[in-house]
Motif scaffolding. Structure first.
Motif, short mmCIF file in Angstrom:
data_model
loop_
_atom_site.label_atom_id
_atom_site.label_comp_id
_atom_site.label_asym_id
_atom_site.label_seq_id
_atom_site.Cartn_x
_atom_site.Cartn_y
_atom_site.Cartn_z
N GLU A 197 0.82 -1.22 0.00
CA GLU A 197 0.00 0.00 0.00
C GLU A 197 0.85 1.26 0.00
O GLU A 197 0.32 2.36 -0.18
CB GLU A 197 -0.95 0.00 1.21
CG GLU A 197 -0.29 0.17 2.56
CD GLU A 197 0.18 -1.13 3.17
OE1 GLU A 197 0.48 -1.12 4.37
OE2 GLU A 197 0.25 -2.15 2.45
N TRP A 223 3.36 3.54 -5.24
CA TRP A 223 2.50 4.32 -6.13
C TRP A 223 2.68 3.84 -7.56
O TRP A 223 3.76 3.45 -7.98
CB TRP A 223 2.85 5.80 -6.04
CG TRP A 223 2.59 6.43 -4.70
CD1 TRP A 223 2.58 5.81 -3.50
CD2 TRP A 223 2.31 7.80 -4.45
NE1 TRP A 223 2.31 6.71 -2.49
CE2 TRP A 223 2.15 7.94 -3.04
CE3 TRP A 223 2.19 8.93 -5.26
CZ2 TRP A 223 1.87 9.16 -2.44
CZ3 TRP A 223 1.91 10.15 -4.65
CH2 TRP A 223 1.74 10.26 -3.27
N LEU A 224 1.56 3.96 -8.32
CA LEU A 224 1.58 3.59 -9.74
C LEU A 224 1.47 4.81 -10.65
O LEU A 224 1.58 4.68 -11.86
CB LEU A 224 0.45 2.61 -10.04
CG LEU A 224 0.79 1.12 -9.94
CD1 LEU A 224 -0.47 0.29 -9.96
CD2 LEU A 224 1.71 0.70 -11.07
N THR A 273 -10.24 -3.05 -3.16
CA THR A 273 -8.87 -2.83 -3.63
C THR A 273 -8.59 -3.63 -4.90
O THR A 273 -9.29 -4.59 -5.22
CB THR A 273 -7.84 -3.24 -2.56
OG1 THR A 273 -7.98 -4.65 -2.30
CG2 THR A 273 -8.02 -2.46 -1.28
N THR A 288 -5.05 -5.42 -6.59
CA THR A 288 -3.65 -5.75 -6.39
C THR A 288 -3.00 -6.04 -7.73
O THR A 288 -3.53 -6.81 -8.53
CB THR A 288 -3.50 -6.98 -5.47
OG1 THR A 288 -4.10 -6.71 -4.20
CG2 THR A 288 -2.03 -7.34 -5.27
N TYR A 289 -1.84 -5.39 -7.95
CA TYR A 289 -1.06 -5.62 -9.16
C TYR A 289 0.22 -6.36 -8.79
O TYR A 289 0.91 -5.97 -7.83
CB TYR A 289 -0.69 -4.29 -9.83
CG TYR A 289 -1.87 -3.47 -10.29
CD1 TYR A 289 -2.45 -3.71 -11.53
CD2 TYR A 289 -2.38 -2.46 -9.49
CE1 TYR A 289 -3.54 -2.95 -11.96
CE2 TYR A 289 -3.47 -1.69 -9.91
CZ TYR A 289 -4.04 -1.95 -11.15
OH TYR A 289 -5.11 -1.20 -11.57
N VAL A 307 1.54 -4.51 -5.50
CA VAL A 307 1.13 -3.11 -5.33
C VAL A 307 -0.37 -3.08 -5.08
O VAL A 307 -1.14 -3.67 -5.84
CB VAL A 307 1.48 -2.27 -6.57
CG1 VAL A 307 1.05 -0.83 -6.37
CG2 VAL A 307 2.97 -2.35 -6.88
N GLU A 314 -3.85 -0.87 -4.58
CA GLU A 314 -4.52 0.41 -4.81
C GLU A 314 -5.96 0.34 -4.33
O GLU A 314 -6.66 -0.65 -4.56
CB GLU A 314 -4.49 0.79 -6.30
CG GLU A 314 -3.17 1.35 -6.77
CD GLU A 314 -3.34 2.22 -8.02
OE1 GLU A 314 -4.29 1.97 -8.79
OE2 GLU A 314 -2.55 3.16 -8.19
N GLN A 315 -6.41 1.41 -3.65
CA GLN A 315 -7.80 1.50 -3.24
C GLN A 315 -8.68 1.82 -4.46
O GLN A 315 -8.32 2.65 -5.29
CB GLN A 315 -7.97 2.60 -2.19
CG GLN A 315 -7.26 2.33 -0.88
CD GLN A 315 -7.91 1.23 -0.09
OE1 GLN A 315 -9.15 1.07 -0.13
NE2 GLN A 315 -7.11 0.47 0.63
N ASN A 316 -9.82 1.16 -4.55
CA ASN A 316 -10.76 1.41 -5.65
C ASN A 316 -11.70 2.56 -5.30
O ASN A 316 -12.89 2.36 -5.07
CB ASN A 316 -11.55 0.14 -5.97
CG ASN A 316 -10.67 -0.95 -6.53
OD1 ASN A 316 -9.65 -0.68 -7.16
ND2 ASN A 316 -11.04 -2.20 -6.29
N ARG A 359 -10.29 5.49 -12.72
CA ARG A 359 -9.08 4.68 -12.65
C ARG A 359 -9.42 3.20 -12.58
O ARG A 359 -8.68 2.37 -13.07
CB ARG A 359 -8.24 5.10 -11.45
CG ARG A 359 -7.62 6.48 -11.61
CD ARG A 359 -6.73 6.83 -10.44
NE ARG A 359 -5.60 5.92 -10.34
CZ ARG A 359 -4.70 5.97 -9.36
NH1 ARG A 359 -4.81 6.88 -8.41
NH2 ARG A 359 -3.69 5.13 -9.33
N ARG A 394 -7.75 0.12 -15.53
CA ARG A 394 -6.73 -0.62 -14.79
C ARG A 394 -5.60 -1.05 -15.73
O ARG A 394 -5.77 -1.21 -16.92
CB ARG A 394 -7.32 -1.88 -14.16
CG ARG A 394 -8.34 -1.63 -13.07
CD ARG A 394 -8.65 -2.93 -12.35
NE ARG A 394 -9.78 -2.74 -11.44
CZ ARG A 394 -11.02 -3.03 -11.76
NH1 ARG A 394 -11.31 -3.52 -12.94
NH2 ARG A 394 -11.99 -2.83 -10.90
#
Length: 369
Positions: A294, A297-298, A321, A323-324, A336, A338-340, A345, A349
């Protein structure tokens, strides 16, 4: 080792004593140590968690506190009193087991009253204390029911009420929520912490669930192979893990290999990242950078961030969330999270095979030997 410090002004000697002290405690089974040289102080009124994988020694440690297992060496103290040689019924502790161990032929009220009756407490006091405790655990009006007619969460509350009604100095809990479904377990975590604050009794809680320990405990001892790897607040053990084991066991942590040189870590996958001088780590040492998913950053990078390129290998959507899994180099993949929260965004994805750049703030990574 026991502290030689004097109590603070206004604090009596008895109040300054730990509720539980394990001093150099070990347990050896036929040449194999389940617990090795364990020393811990647990404060009065503290919610303390023993956390670790199966076989790490946490339940053996709990059983030695309760008197169900004798230590091979070392001392167990409760409120400053050496109880190492005392049987369980002579220690002012109670235990809530994973199985609850309720008497199905007795009513809920009689289950809760069982210990009080054995102690010879008067009938009127028993009725008052049982009624008060059932209300506290949200079972008021269910005293005449049999345990088999209750839900799993209600049975857990009966076991808790039966233990607390005896007003123990310390309450030991051996994974009492493990048999509950996920939604009920999360609700009971909050309720159990609230009850502990209300009664003010020291709780020692054994669990293998990291989220459970982080949610409920004032302090957490992370155990591995019979030893404590780190003891501290939930924030300490999560944000500042002492070593690779704690970093990987406490949730998900990306461990990126590299070499430490002159205040930088030269990653095996390419770039050199500034991390500052690190005490105890020699130049040329092999290290790992620990970064939580978390904290990566992307997009929308800030000045001063460490930036690394990679390839998206997997995208996992899980409701709140995404996950990548991003491969930085052969054999080096990071997660990685990220919050949805942004619909645009979410609809745009990253997908498998796309090249991306990721970044993190230097202060968010730890250098581990």
């Amino acid at each position: 080792m026991p502290s030689t410090d004097s109590p603070s002004p206004g604090v009596t000697a008895s109040e300054a004593r730990p509720a539980v002290r394990l001093d150099g405690v070990s347990k050896n089974y036929g040449g194999s140590y389940a617990v090795r040289d364990l020393s811990l102080d647990i404060a009065p009124g503290e919610f303390f968690a023993l956390l670790g994988p199966s076989g790490c020694g946490k339940t053996t440690s709990l059983r030695m506190i309760g008197g169900f297992t004798d230590p091979t060496s070392g001392t167990v103290l409760l409120g400053g009193e050496d109880v190492t040689a005392l049987p369980p019924d002579k220690r002012n502790v109670n235990t809530v087991f994973q199985s609850y161990a309720l008497f199905d032929h007795l009513s809920v009220a009689d289950n809760v009253a069982f210990g009080l009756k054995r102690k010879g407490v008067g009938r009127s006091e028993i009725r008052e204390r049982v009624a008060t405790m059932l209300e506290r655990v949200q079972l008021g009006g269910l005293g005449d029911r049999k345990p088999r007619t209750l839900s799993g969460g209600q049975r857990q509350r009966v076991a808790l009420a039966r233990a607390l009604v005896n007003r123990p100095q310390v309450l030991l809990l051996d994974e009492p929520l493990a048999a509950l479904d996920l939604k009920l377990r999360r609700r009971m975590q909050v309720e159990l912490k609230q009850i502990q604050r209300e009664v003010g009794i020291t709780f020692v809680f054994v669990t293998h669930d990291q989220d459970e320990a982080l949610t409920m405990a004032d302090r957490v001892a992370v155990m591995n192979e019979g030893r404590v790897e780190q003891c501290g607040t939930p924030e300490d053990v999560y944000e500042r893990p002492a070593n690779r084991f704690v970093a990987s066991f406490m949730g998900t942590s990306n461990l990126v290999p590299g070499t430490y040189r002159d205040g930088q870590v030269v990653l095996d996958c390419g770039p050199a990242l500034p991390v500052g001088r690190r005490a105890g780590i020699a130049d040329g040492s092999g290290v790992s950078l620990s970064i939580r998913p978390e904290k990566i950053w992307l997009s929308e990078f800030e000045a001063g961030m460490a930036l690394v390129q990679g390839v998206v290998r997997e995208t996992v959507y899980s409701g709140p969330t995404t996950t990548y899994l991003i491969e930085l180099a052969p054999g080096v993949t990071v997660s990685v999270l990220e919050q949805n929260t942004d619909r645009s965004r979410m609809e745009d994805r990253w997908h498998g095979g796309e090249r991306v750049e990721i970044g993190w703030r230097p202060e968010h990574c730890l250098v581990l030997d």
